[in-house]
Design a protein around this motif. Structure first.
Motif, PDB file in Angstrom:
ATOM      1  N   ILE A   8       0.905  -1.240   0.059  1.00  0.00           N
ATOM      2  CA  ILE A   8      -0.112  -0.089  -0.094  1.00  0.00           C
ATOM      3  C   ILE A   8       0.737   1.209  -0.036  1.00  0.00           C
ATOM      4  CG2 ILE A   8      -2.061   1.179   1.108  1.00  0.00           C
ATOM      5  CD1 ILE A   8      -2.691  -1.568   0.483  1.00  0.00           C
ATOM      6  N   ALA A   9       1.863   1.266   0.780  1.00  0.00           N
ATOM      7  CA  ALA A   9       2.892   2.238   0.807  1.00  0.00           C
ATOM      8  C   ALA A   9       3.408   2.811  -0.594  1.00  0.00           C
ATOM      9  CB  ALA A   9       4.066   2.022   2.032  1.00  0.00           C
ATOM     10  N   ARG A  10       3.657   1.891  -1.345  1.00  0.00           N
ATOM     11  CA  ARG A  10       4.228   2.202  -2.781  1.00  0.00           C
ATOM     12  C   ARG A  10       3.525   3.175  -3.540  1.00  0.00           C
ATOM     13  NH1 ARG A  10       3.030  -1.779  -7.638  1.00  0.00           N
ATOM     14  NH2 ARG A  10       3.897   0.339  -8.755  1.00  0.00           N
ATOM     15  N   PHE A  11       2.087   3.188  -3.265  1.00  0.00           N
ATOM     16  CA  PHE A  11       1.213   4.063  -3.766  1.00  0.00           C
ATOM     17  C   PHE A  11       1.151   5.504  -3.099  1.00  0.00           C
ATOM     18  CE2 PHE A  11      -0.060   0.006  -5.473  1.00  0.00           C
ATOM     19  CZ  PHE A  11       0.077   0.131  -6.700  1.00  0.00           C
ATOM     20  N   SER A  12       1.864   5.768  -1.935  1.00  0.00           N
ATOM     21  CA  SER A  12       1.583   6.924  -1.182  1.00  0.00           C
ATOM     22  C   SER A  12       2.183   8.118  -2.087  1.00  0.00           C
ATOM     23  CB  SER A  12       2.659   6.962   0.029  1.00  0.00           C
ATOM     24  OG  SER A  12       2.068   6.120   1.185  1.00  0.00           O
ATOM     25  N   PRO A  13       1.748   9.262  -1.893  1.00  0.00           N
ATOM     26  CA  PRO A  13       1.966  10.493  -2.902  1.00  0.00           C
ATOM     27  C   PRO A  13       3.593  10.752  -2.946  1.00  0.00           C
ATOM     28  CG  PRO A  13       0.092  11.025  -1.353  1.00  0.00           C
ATOM     29  CD  PRO A  13       0.444   9.594  -0.919  1.00  0.00           C
ATOM     30  N   ILE A  14       4.286  10.382  -1.802  1.00  0.00           N
ATOM     31  CA  ILE A  14       5.536  10.806  -1.793  1.00  0.00           C
ATOM     32  C   ILE A  14       6.703   9.897  -2.447  1.00  0.00           C
ATOM     33  CG2 ILE A  14       6.415   9.272   0.325  1.00  0.00           C
ATOM     34  CD1 ILE A  14       7.561  13.078  -0.242  1.00  0.00           C
ATOM     35  N   MET A  15       5.890   8.662  -2.947  1.00  0.00           N
ATOM     36  CA  MET A  15       6.942   7.889  -3.725  1.00  0.00           C
ATOM     37  C   MET A  15       7.243   8.407  -4.926  1.00  0.00           C
ATOM     38  SD  MET A  15       7.747   5.426  -1.785  1.00  0.00           S
ATOM     39  CE  MET A  15       8.414   4.322  -2.792  1.00  0.00           C
ATOM     40  N   GLU A  16       6.306   9.205  -5.879  1.00  0.00           N
ATOM     41  CA  GLU A  16       6.839   9.843  -7.067  1.00  0.00           C
ATOM     42  C   GLU A  16       8.116  10.544  -6.814  1.00  0.00           C
ATOM     43  OE1 GLU A  16       5.439   9.655  -9.866  1.00  0.00           O
ATOM     44  OE2 GLU A  16       3.966   8.083  -9.196  1.00  0.00           O
ATOM     45  N   ALA A  17       8.110  11.194  -5.672  1.00  0.00           N
ATOM     46  CA  ALA A  17       9.455  12.026  -5.455  1.00  0.00           C
ATOM     47  C   ALA A  17      10.419  11.064  -5.282  1.00  0.00           C
ATOM     48  CB  ALA A  17       9.082  13.143  -4.394  1.00  0.00           C
ATOM     49  N   VAL A  18      10.202  10.105  -4.583  1.00  0.00           N
ATOM     50  CA  VAL A  18      11.377   9.119  -4.338  1.00  0.00           C
ATOM     51  C   VAL A  18      11.850   8.425  -5.651  1.00  0.00           C
ATOM     52  CG1 VAL A  18      11.762   6.727  -3.078  1.00  0.00           C
ATOM     53  CG2 VAL A  18      10.398   8.546  -1.895  1.00  0.00           C
ATOM     54  N   ILE A  19      11.112   8.069  -6.412  1.00  0.00           N
ATOM     55  CA  ILE A  19      11.322   7.510  -7.654  1.00  0.00           C
ATOM     56  C   ILE A  19      12.192   8.700  -8.513  1.00  0.00           C
ATOM     57  CG2 ILE A  19      10.494   6.801 -10.072  1.00  0.00           C
ATOM     58  CD1 ILE A  19       7.888   5.550  -8.389  1.00  0.00           C
ATOM     59  N   SER A  20      11.716   9.884  -8.439  1.00  0.00           N
ATOM     60  CA  SER A  20      12.370  10.760  -9.160  1.00  0.00           C
ATOM     61  C   SER A  20      13.875  11.080  -8.568  1.00  0.00           C
ATOM     62  CB  SER A  20      11.812  12.266  -9.076  1.00  0.00           C
ATOM     63  OG  SER A  20      10.563  12.151  -9.654  1.00  0.00           O
ATOM     64  N   MET A  21      13.731  10.884  -7.386  1.00  0.00           N
ATOM     65  CA  MET A  21      15.304  11.040  -6.693  1.00  0.00           C
ATOM     66  C   MET A  21      16.086  10.143  -7.005  1.00  0.00           C
ATOM     67  SD  MET A  21      15.626  11.589  -2.395  1.00  0.00           S
ATOM     68  CE  MET A  21      16.482  13.082  -2.077  1.00  0.00           C
TER      69      MET A  21
END
Lengths: 230, 83
Positions: free
Chosen positions: A63-76
């Motif tokens: 479930i956590a992988r769909f958290s909003p912050i994960m887009e920023a983690v992927i960009s990082m």
């Protein structure tokens, strides 16, 4: 001075340990970032701490992988900055597709909470660049789903690409069946992505930064991390 | 729009060892069920899903099963629409 983001999901429970280690022990700038945030601007690295994000419902990290912050983690991660997943954080990074493989229930079906010995297999990672290949680190683990699995082709890629960072081993460095606390394939305890900036590991560096805690071998990983962003 | 009842079965791939299923099999053997030679534990989901057509419902359900309900590294899924 580099700035570290420590992500917090509902059910994370090691963010305080990671934050304390970075700020108080290592003297770094570090901030907690709630999972509903959408930006990691101004941060040089992100750490996903241990715990039970979203109660481990469905699968740990699913479930956590769909958290909003994960887009920023992927960009990082795509920008080549260090992204570190510890325990539950490792599970989130695999579910998000940032690291290969998946975790199965421990072979014993028990929650395993103890010290393990780990052999450093690769030093080309943000957590082990201050180590030497073959070093033995003693660190604590605590998990029920740490039985690392990857299909044969993926496993081959990890091995030949030097993407296995840590292996469970005996105190003398033998990656034996007896030294394997959870059934992980090839005794794998930690891996790095192909690019060498995204790391996942089950051992808690955030619980071993002082010999009063049993071992201070986590310090070497924090030093490596700081060196990798400096 | 119609309401569709969806059933999703998530199974571990045959190549993946299942410590839970193996433990259940061992317990059954201890209880005297000597004929049980294998147990594989999986997950079962019931969903109510609103869609235009059965095909739309199935497409959405399959997308959800693939993205969320299963982990393609270790699991496979099956989607049934039961109206």
């Amino acid at each position: 001075m580099p700035r570290f983001a420590v992500l917090v999901f509902p059910g994370s429970n090691c963010e305080g340990d990671v934050l304390y280690a970075l700020r108080e022990v290592m003297g770094q700038e570090a901030e907690l970032v709630w999972h509903k945030e959408t930006s990691l601007a101004g941060f040089d690295a992100a750490l996903l701490p241990g715990g039970f994000a979203h109660g481990d419902y469905l699968r740990p990290g699913a479930i956590a992988r769909f958290s909003p912050i994960m887009e920023a983690v992927i960009s990082m991660a795509e920008a080549g900055k260090p992204v570190i997943g510890i325990c539950n954080g490792f599970q989130v990074l695999m579910e998000a597709g940032l690291l290969p493989g998946a975790m199965l229930r421990n072979r014993s079906l028990h929650y395993v909470c103890r010290y393990v010995d780990l052999r450093v297999e690769s030093t080309a990672t943000p957590l082990t660049n201050a180590c030497t290949t073959g070093d033995i680190l003693r660190m604590p683990i605590g998990h029920a789903d740490g039985n690392f699995y990857a299909e044969a082709a993926e496993l081959e890629k990890l091995e030949t690409g030097c993407q296995v960072m840590l292996r469970y081993a005996t105190p003398s460095g033998e990656p034996s069946e007896d030294a394997n606390p959870n059934g992980s394939i090839h005794n794998i305890a930690g891996i790095v992505n192909e690019r060498g900036n995204v790391v996942g590991l089950m051992p808690h560096l955030d619980r071993c930064y002082d010999s009063d805690l049993g071992t201070d071998h986590g310090l070497r990983m924090f030093r490596s991390l700081i060196a990798s962003v400096s | 729009l119609k309401d569709f009842q969806v059933r999703v079965y998530v199974r571990l791939k045959a190549s993946v060892h299942d410590p839970q299923g193996e433990t259940i099999r061992g317990a059954l053997e201890t209880m005297g069920y000597a004929g049980v030679t294998e147990v594989r534990q999986g997950k079962y989901f019931e969903m109510s899903l609103r869609a235009e057509t059965r095909e739309d419902a199935e497409a959405t359900a399959r997308e959800i099963a693939n993205r969320v309900l299963s982990n393609p590294v270790i699991e496979t899924f099956q989607v049934d629409i039961v109206e």
